[in-house]
Motif scaffolding. Structure first.
Motif, PDB file in Angstrom:
ATOM      1  N   UNK A 115       0.799  -1.153  -0.115  1.00 50.87           N
ATOM      2  CA  UNK A 115       0.081   0.074  -0.147  1.00 50.87           C
ATOM      3  C   UNK A 115       0.759   1.251   0.198  1.00 50.87           C
ATOM      4  N   UNK A 116       2.052   1.292   0.869  1.00 55.45           N
ATOM      5  CA  UNK A 116       2.914   2.389   0.807  1.00 55.45           C
ATOM      6  C   UNK A 116       3.458   2.853  -0.501  1.00 55.45           C
ATOM      7  N   UNK A 117       3.878   1.511  -1.272  1.00 56.12           N
ATOM      8  CA  UNK A 117       4.393   1.781  -2.616  1.00 56.12           C
ATOM      9  C   UNK A 117       3.338   2.187  -3.638  1.00 56.12           C
ATOM     10  N   UNK A 118       2.077   1.697  -3.454  1.00 55.15           N
ATOM     11  CA  UNK A 118       0.966   2.384  -4.272  1.00 55.15           C
ATOM     12  C   UNK A 118       0.594   3.489  -4.079  1.00 55.15           C
ATOM     13  N   UNK A 122       7.720   5.777  -0.771  1.00 57.96           N
ATOM     14  CA  UNK A 122       8.685   4.775  -0.770  1.00 57.96           C
ATOM     15  C   UNK A 122       9.493   4.892   0.532  1.00 57.96           C
ATOM     16  N   UNK A 123       9.845   5.658   1.334  1.00 55.20           N
ATOM     17  CA  UNK A 123      10.457   5.782   2.711  1.00 55.20           C
ATOM     18  C   UNK A 123       9.765   5.137   3.558  1.00 55.20           C
ATOM     19  N   UNK A 158      10.605  -8.178  -2.752  1.00 57.93           N
ATOM     20  CA  UNK A 158      10.803  -6.522  -2.724  1.00 57.93           C
ATOM     21  C   UNK A 158      12.109  -5.935  -2.147  1.00 57.93           C
ATOM     22  N   UNK A 159      13.033  -6.996  -1.317  1.00 65.20           N
ATOM     23  CA  UNK A 159      14.224  -6.509  -0.893  1.00 65.20           C
ATOM     24  C   UNK A 159      15.350  -7.121  -1.918  1.00 65.20           C
ATOM     25  N   UNK A 160      14.859  -7.356  -3.079  1.00 65.55           N
ATOM     26  CA  UNK A 160      15.880  -7.762  -3.960  1.00 65.55           C
ATOM     27  C   UNK A 160      16.538  -9.215  -3.951  1.00 65.55           C
ATOM     28  N   UNK A 348      10.189   9.721 -10.693  1.00 65.55           N
ATOM     29  CA  UNK A 348      10.529   8.370  -9.748  1.00 65.55           C
ATOM     30  C   UNK A 348      11.733   7.636 -10.463  1.00 65.55           C
ATOM     31  N   UNK A 349      12.812   8.128 -10.309  1.00 64.88           N
ATOM     32  CA  UNK A 349      14.042   7.448 -10.971  1.00 64.88           C
ATOM     33  C   UNK A 349      14.081   5.873 -11.047  1.00 64.88           C
TER      34      UNK A 349
END
Length: 854
Positions: A115-118, A122-123, A158-160, A348-349
């Motif tokens: 939800x925060x990403x949507x 990002x922080x 999400x953490x790669x 958003x790079x």
């Protein structure tokens, strides 16, 4: 059935409300009661959410919180309902407190991170990941539930984390832990989509649908997996998702995007209305409205207003310019599309979808170096992104290609192919350039990039970004042309010169209209110009298409013609779309003249829609449509000049159908074939001649020329066979086998002029056949054209012919008068191949004793 199931979902909400009212009086507040409550109502209310009863779910979930043993699960349902309704402000208000309250639950944390990403935070999303990572360490994976393993897999991705590790260690373990749960399949499919691995995504979504056939999110995921390669299947799966949830925003937007891609704007608008009826500020729906304002309305102010509305809920949302730019690029407005992707990346790079799309756009406008750099950036950030991997692999493949630059073209081919037919490529392109730039009053800003791919998979990646694209011979993006090599399997038995002519015509017409033309018009002009260059090129009337045109619904309305390309269910439907489009162009040019037709392109360049432009330049679309339909039907009725095309099984039975129906082509054709099957060669030859006389223009399967040649060959009459084959090859641009046989026959009789003609036609189909180059060389030699003969024989040597000794000898003899040293080298090569060749020995002696010229 869908209504009944949705009604049951409504009843589940009603039952929950009644139960809560009763339990308010009699609820026993203990753990067992709360667990029973969750077991009974959570699955039912999850179904209510899946069916799109978002208002109900927000209300019901809020009421259930005080009765649940796992209130965080109800909060997830509530938050998803609020998200679907566009209530982002309430989610922002509630989420920090909920994270504090339920931060020990990894499933809730995974949802909070999403939800925060949507919401463009990002922080906060990174803070959630750190918290989730801490919580994950407290319990062994083997002690986690399937639901928790899925959540941990999403967090790890999400953490790669390595996607294969996520799939195996988390999602694979979740599948094993709960074999009946579709959730691990949904998560795995979404992970594959994020990496552009569409085949893997489709497998995962199908696996989930085996367990939950009506799950709309799984069905929509499958639609997304099909989207790049099979639009029809994608739209069908989106429709199945909508049967369960008529308010599913993703499925509605996918269908709307398909309609926008095929210029069916009026049909897309009701779908966008349905999305906005649920979420009035849905950013993608408003982005698509902005796109409609650009493409259809040519109204910058309206487009800007729609974009501002799209950004109201989240300023600088990179998805908005990304969606607009992607739509522009699908209409070949790559420069504008690239500008939108740059805007998205400025906001958003880290928005990789825009970076990948920008790389694609830049490849399509020939700015390859920056495209490769962007692809490398994507690969560094996400080593498992399939599209970036494909582009970098293509870069390595192209590094081995030869680049030849002329003032007007940059030609890129594999070196061996460049030496064999690169000069013919240049010649046909230059001829097309001279003709089209003058005819359409166009000036090109710079050279056109033409890339010819020896491997179909490289063509597919360069053109579409992925494997696939079967059936495409070439594609033009405006100033870039990509083509399958005539040596690749994808080219089949087609004329590559016609393909290049067709594609370069696109370069000119797209430039003339500033890439603002519907697909049907662009394709129609190119096929029209093919036939003007060579009547044997391009699509022409066939018996099947004649029948189709004469059907009441056989022709697609002009206003819907672009959709016919996307909606084609079979290759024949696609080819007919090309053909009908060319007929419209034929009709407009013949009726109104080339000058007014050129004015149509100028009007489109100004941004006017196609129907408005047709009305402004010619006449209203309704009357134009009627006139064109009459024109097309007239062509169909005149096809064959009185030939009867009725299928034999539709005719009245008779003992002698050939006599009873002397003008019926299928009857005569069947009769000729029957005689050939019985080896009655003389009768078959006579019947084939009647077949030819009945309709000389037919060159399709089992045409009269082909059958006449077979009959002549059967009776051993090679002269008659050659005559039939020559007549056939002069009427068809794709009669490859006929050309090769004709070369063989002419070679026997020493008819090098005839063999040379057939070779020229054959090399326009396949430039890698040795007999054709040999015939071309011998024909030029016989005509006294030394340069042409030398060129042909040198190309033949590149193909490593069995008669290399003869070819070297002929080159030695041809070069002897002007270049004794080169001649001597070839004679020596001939003697290496055939040491006892007396003619070569004599020529070598002559060259060695010849006095150098003073």
């Amino acid at each position: 059935m869908p209504f009944r199931i949705r009604f049951l979902g409504f009843m589940a909400c009603l039952a929950l409300a009644l139960a809560l009212a009763v339990q308010a009086q009699h609820f026993e507040d203990n753990g067992e009661s709360r667990r029973q409550f969750d077991e009974h109502y959570l699955p039912r209310l999850t179904m209510v959410l899946a069916e799109g009863h978002y208002d109900m779910i927000v209300e019901a979930a809020g009421q259930a919180l005080t009765r649940s043993a796992a209130p965080w699960k109800w909060q997830i349902l509530r938050l998803r309902g609020l998200e679907a309704l566009g209530r982002g402000e309430l989610i922002r208000e509630d989420l920090p407190g909920l994270v504090k309250l339920y931060g020990h639950e990894v499933v809730f944390l995974a949802e909070a991170h999403r939800l925060h990403l949507a919401m463009g935070e990002p922080d906060q999303a990174r803070a959630i990941l750190r918290l989730a990572d801490e919580r994950a360490r407290g319990v062994s994976l083997k002690d986690r539930s399937a639901e928790e393993l899925v959540a941990l897999g999403r967090i790890a991705a999400a953490m790669g984390a390595d996607p294969e590790r996520v799939l195996k260690q988390f999602l694979g373990a979740a599948k094993a832990k709960d074999p009946k749960s579709p959730e691990p399949f949904l998560a795995a499919g979404e992970l594959a989509l994020a990496k552009s691995d569409f085949a893997r995504a489709a497998r995962e979504f199908r696996g989930g649908l085996d367990l939950a056939p009506r799950d709309p999110d799984l069905r929509f995921g499958l639609a997304r997996a099909f989207w790049p390669g099979d639009r029809e299947e994608a739209v069908a799966n989106a429709q199945r998702a909508l049967e369960v949830n008529p308010s599913h925003a993703g499925a509605l937007l996918l269908q709307a995007e398909q309609l926008l891609d095929t210029e069916r704007y009026a049909e897309a608008e009701p779908l966008l209305e349905r999305v906005l009826a649920v979420n009035a500020s849905h950013p993608v729906a408003w982005a698509m409205r902005s796109l409609i304002a650009i493409l259809r309305d040519n109204d910058p102010d309206l487009a800007r207003q729609a974009e501002e509305t799209a950004l109201a809920a989240r300023a600088r949302n990179p998805e908005v310019p990304h969606v607009v730019g992607r739509g522009l690029s699908r209409h070949y407005r790559f420069t504008e599309g690239a500008a939108e992707q740059r805007k998205a990346l400025a906001w958003d790079p880290g928005y990789q979808a825009a970076r990948v799309q920008l790389a694609t756009d830049l490849l399509h406008v020939g700015e390859e170096e920056e495209a490769w750099e962007l692809s490398a950036e994507v690969a560094r950030a996400d080593p498992y992104n399939v599209l970036a991997f494909n582009y970098l692999k293509l870069k390595n493949q192209l590094a081995a290609y030869e680049t030849r630059r002329t003032p007007h073209f940059t030609l890129r081919m594999r070196p061996d192919e460049m030496r064999i037919y690169g000069d013919r490529v240049e010649a046909i392109l230059e001829e097309a350039r001279v003709r089209f730039l003058d005819k359409y009053a166009v000036a090109l800003a710079g050279p056109t990039l033409v890339e010819i791919f020896a491997e179909q998979q490289d063509f597919a990646i360069r053109t579409f970004g992925e494997l696939g694209g079967a059936g495409y011979l070439g594609v033009c993006f405006g100033t870039v042309i990509t083509v399958n090599s005539p040596g690749s399997h994808a080219s089949g038995n087609t004329n590559w010169e016609a393909t290049l002519w067709h594609e370069f015509c696109h370069v000119v017409t797209l430039t003339a209209t500033r890439n603002r033309m519907p697909r049907w018009l662009s394709e129609g002009i190119s096929v029209h110009e093919e036939r003007l260059r060579d009547p044997n090129w391009g699509q022409t009337m066939t018996t099947e298409w004649r029948e189709r045109i004469l059907r009441a619904d056989g022709l697609t309305p002009i206003a819907q013609l672009s959709g016919a390309f996307r909606a084609a269910e079979k290759p024949g439907d696609l080819m007919f779309a090309y053909y009908q489009s060319s007929l419209v162009v034929d009709f407009l040019v013949a009726t109104y003249g080339q000058e007014r037709f050129r004015k149509l392109l100028q009007t489109l360049a100004n941004g006017d829609g196609i129907n408005e432009s047709l009305a402004a330049v010619f006449e209203p679309i309704e009357s134009l449509e009627k006139k064109f339909q009459a024109h097309a039907r007239g062509l169909a009725e005149a096809f064959g000049d009185g030939v009867d095309w009725t299928a034999p099984d539709e005719l009245a039975e008779t003992a002698d159908p050939v006599s009873a129906y002397p003008r019926n082509y299928p009857v005569r054709q069947a009769h000729t074939l029957k005689l050939l099957g019985e080896s009655r060669w003389e009768e078959a030859a006579r019947s084939a001649e009647v077949q030819i006389a009945l309709f000389p223009g037919y060159t399709g399967a089992d045409n009269g020329y082909e059958l006449a040649a077979r009959a002549a060959r059967g009776k051993g009459d090679e002269a008659a066979e050659a005559n039939a084959l020559r007549a056939w090859t002069r009427r068809s641009a794709a009669a490859s086998e006929a050309c090769l046989r004709l070369i063989e026959l002419d070679r026997k009789t020493g008819n090098w002029a005839g063999a040379r003609e057939a070779a020229g036609r054959q090399l326009a189909i396949n430039p890698f056949l040795q007999p054709a180059h040999y015939a071309l060389g011998r024909g030029a030699e016989a005509a006294g054209e030394t340069d042409g003969a030398v060129q042909a024989f040198r190309k033949l040597l590149l193909l490593k012919p069995d008669n290399a000794a003869e070819v070297h000898y002929r080159l030695g003899r041809l070069l002897a008068p002007g270049d004794a040293e080169q001649a001597k080298r070839h004679v020596l090569e001939a003697l290496l191949e055939a040491p006892r060749d007396l003619e070569a020995h004599r020529l070598l002696v002559e060259l060695q004793t010849r006095k150098p010229s003073s």
